[in-house]
Design a protein around this motif. Structure first.
Motif, PDB file in Angstrom:
ATOM      1  N   ARG A  41      14.423  -4.126  -2.435  1.00  0.00           N
ATOM      2  CA  ARG A  41      15.862  -3.989  -2.194  1.00  0.00           C
ATOM      3  C   ARG A  41      16.402  -5.093  -1.285  1.00  0.00           C
ATOM      4  O   ARG A  41      17.595  -5.398  -1.316  1.00  0.00           O
ATOM      5  CB  ARG A  41      16.162  -2.611  -1.615  1.00  0.00           C
ATOM      6  CG  ARG A  41      15.976  -1.522  -2.662  1.00  0.00           C
ATOM      7  CD  ARG A  41      16.188  -0.137  -2.115  1.00  0.00           C
ATOM      8  NE  ARG A  41      16.043   0.851  -3.182  1.00  0.00           N
ATOM      9  CZ  ARG A  41      15.391   1.998  -3.058  1.00  0.00           C
ATOM     10  NH1 ARG A  41      14.835   2.329  -1.895  1.00  0.00           N
ATOM     11  NH2 ARG A  41      15.298   2.826  -4.074  1.00  0.00           N
ATOM     12  N   ALA A  42      15.529  -5.707  -0.492  1.00  0.00           N
ATOM     13  CA  ALA A  42      15.928  -6.799   0.395  1.00  0.00           C
ATOM     14  C   ALA A  42      15.703  -8.177  -0.235  1.00  0.00           C
ATOM     15  O   ALA A  42      16.051  -9.190   0.368  1.00  0.00           O
ATOM     16  CB  ALA A  42      15.149  -6.702   1.710  1.00  0.00           C
ATOM     17  N   PRO A  50      20.341  -0.163 -10.111  1.00  0.00           N
ATOM     18  CA  PRO A  50      20.820  -1.182 -11.052  1.00  0.00           C
ATOM     19  C   PRO A  50      20.248  -2.586 -10.808  1.00  0.00           C
ATOM     20  O   PRO A  50      20.072  -3.349 -11.745  1.00  0.00           O
ATOM     21  CB  PRO A  50      22.341  -1.174 -10.857  1.00  0.00           C
ATOM     22  CG  PRO A  50      22.652   0.144 -10.252  1.00  0.00           C
ATOM     23  CD  PRO A  50      21.441   0.537  -9.444  1.00  0.00           C
ATOM     24  N   ALA A  51      19.934  -2.901  -9.563  1.00  0.00           N
ATOM     25  CA  ALA A  51      19.396  -4.227  -9.243  1.00  0.00           C
ATOM     26  C   ALA A  51      17.921  -4.367  -9.607  1.00  0.00           C
ATOM     27  O   ALA A  51      17.409  -5.476  -9.729  1.00  0.00           O
ATOM     28  CB  ALA A  51      19.594  -4.535  -7.761  1.00  0.00           C
ATOM     29  N   LEU A  75       8.721   4.894  -9.582  1.00  0.00           N
ATOM     30  CA  LEU A  75       9.273   4.506 -10.882  1.00  0.00           C
ATOM     31  C   LEU A  75      10.690   5.047 -11.046  1.00  0.00           C
ATOM     32  O   LEU A  75      11.598   4.327 -11.490  1.00  0.00           O
ATOM     33  CB  LEU A  75       8.368   5.008 -12.016  1.00  0.00           C
ATOM     34  CG  LEU A  75       8.819   4.700 -13.433  1.00  0.00           C
ATOM     35  CD1 LEU A  75       8.906   3.196 -13.689  1.00  0.00           C
ATOM     36  CD2 LEU A  75       7.863   5.351 -14.432  1.00  0.00           C
ATOM     37  N   SER A  76      10.901   6.290 -10.667  1.00  0.00           N
ATOM     38  CA  SER A  76      12.222   6.898 -10.761  1.00  0.00           C
ATOM     39  C   SER A  76      13.244   6.126  -9.930  1.00  0.00           C
ATOM     40  O   SER A  76      14.361   5.842 -10.394  1.00  0.00           O
ATOM     41  CB  SER A  76      12.150   8.356 -10.300  1.00  0.00           C
ATOM     42  OG  SER A  76      13.420   8.942 -10.315  1.00  0.00           O
ATOM     43  N   GLN A  77      12.877   5.769  -8.712  1.00  0.00           N
ATOM     44  CA  GLN A  77      13.805   5.029  -7.853  1.00  0.00           C
ATOM     45  C   GLN A  77      14.075   3.628  -8.387  1.00  0.00           C
ATOM     46  O   GLN A  77      15.202   3.126  -8.311  1.00  0.00           O
ATOM     47  CB  GLN A  77      13.271   4.963  -6.423  1.00  0.00           C
ATOM     48  CG  GLN A  77      13.348   6.312  -5.724  1.00  0.00           C
ATOM     49  CD  GLN A  77      13.114   6.210  -4.242  1.00  0.00           C
ATOM     50  OE1 GLN A  77      13.606   5.289  -3.585  1.00  0.00           O
ATOM     51  NE2 GLN A  77      12.369   7.165  -3.694  1.00  0.00           N
ATOM     52  N   ALA A 128       0.820  -1.209   0.000  1.00  0.00           N
ATOM     53  CA  ALA A 128       0.000   0.000   0.000  1.00  0.00           C
ATOM     54  C   ALA A 128       0.857   1.264   0.000  1.00  0.00           C
ATOM     55  O   ALA A 128       0.325   2.365  -0.049  1.00  0.00           O
ATOM     56  CB  ALA A 128      -0.928   0.000   1.216  1.00  0.00           C
ATOM     57  N   SER A 129       2.173   1.093   0.014  1.00  0.00           N
ATOM     58  CA  SER A 129       3.070   2.244   0.026  1.00  0.00           C
ATOM     59  C   SER A 129       4.259   1.978  -0.879  1.00  0.00           C
ATOM     60  O   SER A 129       4.821   0.868  -0.884  1.00  0.00           O
ATOM     61  CB  SER A 129       3.528   2.518   1.468  1.00  0.00           C
ATOM     62  OG  SER A 129       4.899   2.626   1.602  1.00  0.00           O
ATOM     63  N   GLY A 130       4.623   2.994  -1.637  1.00  0.00           N
ATOM     64  CA  GLY A 130       5.773   2.873  -2.515  1.00  0.00           C
ATOM     65  C   GLY A 130       7.051   2.603  -1.747  1.00  0.00           C
ATOM     66  O   GLY A 130       7.887   1.796  -2.173  1.00  0.00           O
ATOM     67  N   GLN A 131       7.219   3.247  -0.600  1.00  0.00           N
ATOM     68  CA  GLN A 131       8.439   3.057   0.185  1.00  0.00           C
ATOM     69  C   GLN A 131       8.548   1.637   0.715  1.00  0.00           C
ATOM     70  O   GLN A 131       9.616   1.033   0.669  1.00  0.00           O
ATOM     71  CB  GLN A 131       8.508   4.051   1.347  1.00  0.00           C
ATOM     72  CG  GLN A 131       9.858   4.037   2.052  1.00  0.00           C
ATOM     73  CD  GLN A 131      11.003   4.391   1.114  1.00  0.00           C
ATOM     74  OE1 GLN A 131      11.020   5.461   0.505  1.00  0.00           O
ATOM     75  NE2 GLN A 131      11.967   3.481   0.965  1.00  0.00           N
TER      76      GLN A 131
END
Length: 144
Positions: free
Chosen positions: A47-48, A80-81, A73-75, A37-40
């Motif tokens: 990332r994990a 690279p991963a 989207l930008s992040q 429910a959150s982009g973060q």
């Protein structure tokens, strides 16, 4: 496919997350669907995640608080991963500026959410057919 098709869905609307999950399961119960429910929270999860367990495709809503879909989207595209994971923008917005911005930021596709559940299930079905074929073609082209 070597593993079940896996989708990561990011949308701040709990009802939309539930409806999307139901649509995927109605069409194919073997599809893996992770929802955020959150982009973060989605970015932290990605990332994990080990490289071989990343989703096949990300479905990303545009209108979200804190980090909107364009921020996420930008992040994704700067990491690279994560940058090669296809991202499909899914929004109620048919504003040409949003569509243009999404593609200029390297979104793989832009879908306008259908208003009825029946039509949305048809969209999800077309999504699955298309992206499965893309992933299968990619796997066939990759060295073993």
């Amino acid at each position: 496919m070597t593993r079940p098709f896996h989708v990561l869905l990011i949308d701040d609307n709990a009802t939309d997350l539930l409806l999307a999950t139901e649509a995927f399961l109605e069409l194919d119960a073997t599809v893996g669907v992770d929802t955020f429910a959150s982009g973060q929270h989605a970015l932290d999860h990605l990332r994990a995640t080990p490289q071989d367990a990343l989703p096949d495709v990300i479905i990303l809503d545009i209108n979200m608080p804190v980090l909107n879909g364009f921020d996420v989207l930008s992040q994704l595209k700067d990491d690279p991963a994560l940058q090669l994971i296809p991202v499909v923008m899914l929004s109620t917005s048919d504003y040409l500026g949003d569509v243009t911005r999404a593609y200029s930021m390297h979104a793989s596709s832009y879908l306008i959410k259908s208003r009825s559940f029946t039509e949305f299930v048809q969209q999800v079905d077309a999504f699955l057919v298309y992206w499965r074929s893309v992933i299968l073609a990619r796997q066939a082209d990759s060295p073993q």
